[in-house]
Design an enzyme around this catalytic site. Structure first.
Site, PDB file in Angstrom:
ATOM      1  N   LYS B 120      -2.450   0.894 -12.495  1.00  9.37           N
ATOM      2  CA  LYS B 120      -1.138   1.215 -12.339  1.00  9.37           C
ATOM      3  C   LYS B 120      -0.334   0.958 -13.431  1.00  9.37           C
ATOM      4  O   LYS B 120       0.677   1.964 -13.898  1.00  9.37           O
ATOM      5  CB  LYS B 120      -0.351   0.573 -11.055  1.00  9.37           C
ATOM      6  N   GLU B 203      12.654  -4.306 -10.879  1.00  7.49           N
ATOM      7  CA  GLU B 203      12.520  -3.106 -10.659  1.00  7.49           C
ATOM      8  C   GLU B 203      13.623  -2.659  -9.665  1.00  7.49           C
ATOM      9  O   GLU B 203      14.153  -3.203  -8.950  1.00  7.49           O
ATOM     10  CB  GLU B 203      11.414  -2.873  -9.711  1.00  7.49           C
ATOM     11  N   HIS B 238       0.500   0.970   4.758  1.00 12.21           N
ATOM     12  CA  HIS B 238      -0.003   1.714   3.488  1.00 12.21           C
ATOM     13  C   HIS B 238      -1.091   2.667   3.590  1.00 12.21           C
ATOM     14  O   HIS B 238      -1.587   3.063   2.692  1.00 12.21           O
ATOM     15  CB  HIS B 238      -0.135   0.779   2.482  1.00 12.21           C
ATOM     16  N   ARG B 297      -9.074  12.269  -8.414  1.00 11.29           N
ATOM     17  CA  ARG B 297     -10.231  12.758  -7.512  1.00 11.29           C
ATOM     18  C   ARG B 297      -9.840  13.773  -6.507  1.00 11.29           C
ATOM     19  O   ARG B 297      -8.430  13.974  -6.525  1.00 11.29           O
ATOM     20  CB  ARG B 297     -10.851  11.662  -6.814  1.00 11.29           C
TER      21      ARG B 297
END
Lengths: 167, 502
Positions: B120, B203, B238, B297
């Site tokens: 990430k 953040e 998630h 992918r």
């Protein structure tokens, strides 16, 4: 034949006067009729008061009583008992005071956290069962002594299978 | 029919995705090679392949993750290319490189692109360099003064996160500057205890974010386009549960599709990307969007894009891998109608969604207008305990979103899987939910849904039918007479209602 029923815990009684296709039955004293077919094993197509109910039977986990009946997404857990057999069944149930720790899902035992004869606290982990990347710790419901340990690491277990008993 | 692009392709995967890839390969006249673990000899992907090779015992680490065995199988069977599906080795740069070294075409991006987008943090740097918006945040650890400066610049609320973090530990939401210092102290000491590292970064908090992702596609000649978005905001733990194309938000503001599409293409281009890939964004209520990560992918939910664009992504992947230039130009891509997908899992919605593998005793699949199923199950097959519980993906297409939702409900009502538990019954309540229909979606939707939902009511006759079916079923197993006891049906109805999920 008269049968005792329990639907999600509520008791009742049903008597099948004649089975399908032209079914006549007495449910809690009220006589009713329905057209019933069995198009597939475990599937009952019930035509009752002009409405069609496609009832699908789901077996519950090993050790659990009764079946689940699913109709259009609604699910009813129903236990059916033949009163004549109840005496025999009662005789087969185990000793009083022993609590079983059972697998909630089919899977593999990845860890056994106790040994036979161990004293355990309520909530203490007994074994870890894994299925499809998810691990689940099976815990003792009560404090006590591990009276039997029925599995070892690497064993495959089915849903409802007894892993251990606590006395 | 012209000569196939490859004579033979090995599919390094199992389950529904292996089956889905093989279907297109067969349509393209390409022979298929399956690989399987000992748990999968009877699985559909092996049964339907032209050739197959055992690659080890059930654990993935000993089979589907064994690059050496998969490459050996490719050599032995003379496969010219390998399709990795999703999961397993699909985003493994080392495997892509090993294929390249072995002279076997990896149907996917280059190992360098996978590496560039692999973590990430690395992907975030690529995105920033490409000018793709990312969630505003401090690039490194902060002290109280730096956090305060960030809060003033980005605006509250902000989120404090542990540099070494994960699983929500060492994470704090801060709504105003007055709370900042104590929140930082608490979160840092929590992080220190959990990860032995108290470093924190800050953040901007995106409230009630939507998860919207862009499908990109590029050839090996530098031509890169996007195929629009998918909305995947309906998630549980998630894990995506329902996906749709288009996104209802983007559909109302189509300029977002172009802006997000261009941003995704820029990020992919910066990583030298080719083949199919997905750039994931968070979007807020003000329609700002922020780069999250890139999946290098084919995505699980690719069918909704296929249904709306009319394209076959696997076919395009194979053509690209064979070196063909992309014939499709950006302006050729059209989005027509609405598609939705539900992920059917072997799990027990009555027992906290625990996985529930086992033998499938009965299977009825929905048919009729606008229905597509990507699955790998059949009656009599035992779902192995060793892998992901995804059984099938049910996708529908219709002209409009409401019609697609209605069609999905209809299809779910036809779907019956016996012997194991599935989440099939769980979707209907969401699809009927007013908030869902109004498309007020966000990633916390399901949690809120669980809190507000009221279980639907059943009819008295339905409970009677259930009792009758259970009695007839039991009767077929035992017979005997007599004793009496009376009771009313009302108790049962109450009990039935409390236990239903629908």
């Amino acid at each position: 034949m008269k049968l005792h029923l329990t639907m999600d815990g509520a008791p009742g009684q049903i008597e099948i006067l004649s089975p399908g296709p032209a079914c006549c039955f007495r449910l809690n004293g009220e006589q009713r009729e329905a057209a019933v077919e069995t198009p597939e094993p475990g599937v009952y197509s019930v035509l009752l008061n002009g409405r069609v109910y496609d009832a699908r039977i789901e077996e519950l986990a090993d050790g659990a009583r009764g079946v689940a009946v699913v109709i259009d997404g609604f699910r009813f857990v129903v236990e059916v008992r033949d009163p004549r057999r109840m005496a025999a069944a009662a005789a087969q149930t185990g000793r009083q005071g022993a609590a079983t720790v059972a697998a909630p899902m089919p899977g593999k035992v990845v860890r056994v956290l106790v040994a036979l004869g161990d004293q355990v606290e309520a909530g203490q982990g007994i074994a870890v069962v894994e299925a499809m990347k998810m691990q689940n710790e099976m815990k003792a419901a009560h404090a006590g002594r591990v009276a039997s340990l029925r599995v070892k690491e690497g064993d495959t277990v089915s849903a409802g299978q007894t892993l251990a008993t606590i006395e | 029919m012209s000569a196939p692009l490859f004579s033979k392709v090995l599919v390094a995967n199992r389950g529904e995705i292996a089956v889905r890839v093989m279907r297109t390969l067969r349509e393209m006249g390409i022979a298929t090679v399956a690989v399987y673990s000992d748990a999968d000899r009877n699985s559909l992907h092996v049964r339907m392949a032209d050739e197959a090779e055992r690659i080890g015992p059930p654990p993935s680490a000993d089979s589907y993750l064994r690059m050496d065995r998969i490459l050996d199988a490719a050599r032995k069977h003379g496969a010219a290319a390998i399709h990795p599906g999703y999961g397993f080795l699909s985003e493994n740069a080392e495997f892509a490189a090993a294929c390249e070294d072995a002279g076997v075409v990896f149907i996917g991006p280059s190992s360098q692109s996978i590496r560039a987008m692999g973590s990430k943090t690395a992907a975030r740097q690529v995105a920033i360099a490409a000018g793709t918006p990312v969630v505003p945040g401090t690039e490194g650890p902060v002290d109280a003064a730096q956090a305060r400066a960030f809060g003033r610049q980005a605006g509250y609320p902000i989120l404090l996160k542990a540099v070494a973090g994960g699983g929500g530990k060492g994470m704090r939401r801060v709504d105003r500057e007055a709370d900042l210092e104590s929140a930082l102290r608490d979160a840092s000491s929590e992080a220190l205890r959990a990860f032995r590292n108290g470093d924190m970064y800050a953040e901007k908090l995106i409230e009630r974010p939507r998860h919207i992702e862009i499908q990109v596609l590029g050839d090996r000649h530098g031509h890169l386009i996007h195929l629009g978005e998918r909305e995947c905001s309906i998630q549980r733990r998630h894990q995506k549960v329902i996906e749709e194309c288009p996104s209802p938000l983007v559909d109302l503001h189509t300029e977002m599709r172009h802006a997000m599409g261009e941003a995704a293409v820029r990020a992919a281009a910066a990583a030298g990307y080719y083949n199919a890939g997905t750039v994931e964004f968070l979007a807020d209520a003000q329609r700002n969007f922020y780069f999250l990560e890139m999946n290098t992918r084919l995505q699980v939910e690719h069918p909704v894009t296929e249904l709306v664009t009319g394209l076959d992504l696997v076919r395009l992947q194979v053509e690209i891998a064979a070196g063909r230039p992309l014939r499709l130009k950006q302006e050729d891509v059209r989005w027509r109608g609405w598609a939705m997908e539900c992920r059917i899992y072997a799990e027990d919605p009555y027992n906290n969604f625990l996985p529930y593998p086992g033998k499938i005793t009965r299977l009825t699949r929905p048919l009729g207008p606008g229905v597509r199923i990507d699955g790998a199950i059949y009656p009599g097959w035992t779902v192995p305990v060793d892998y992901d519980p995804l059984l099938a993906k049910l996708a529908v297409w219709a002209g409009h979103r409401d019609d697609a939702a209605d069609r999905m409900i209809r299809a779910l009502r036809e779907y019956d899987v016996g012997g194991i538990r599935t989440n099939i019954g769980f979707f209907r309540q969401i699809l009927e939910d007013a908030e869902f229909r109004a498309a007020r979606l966000h990633t916390g939707f399901i949690e809120e849904f669980f809190e507000r939902r009221t279980p639907p009511q059943t009819s008295p006759d339905m409970a009677v039918a259930a009792a009758l079916a259970a009695a007839l079923h039991a009767r077929s197993r035992f017979r005997a007479p007599e004793t009496t006891r009376a009771d009313s049906t009302s108790n049962w109805l109450r009990a039935g209602r409390s236990g239903l999920l629908r």
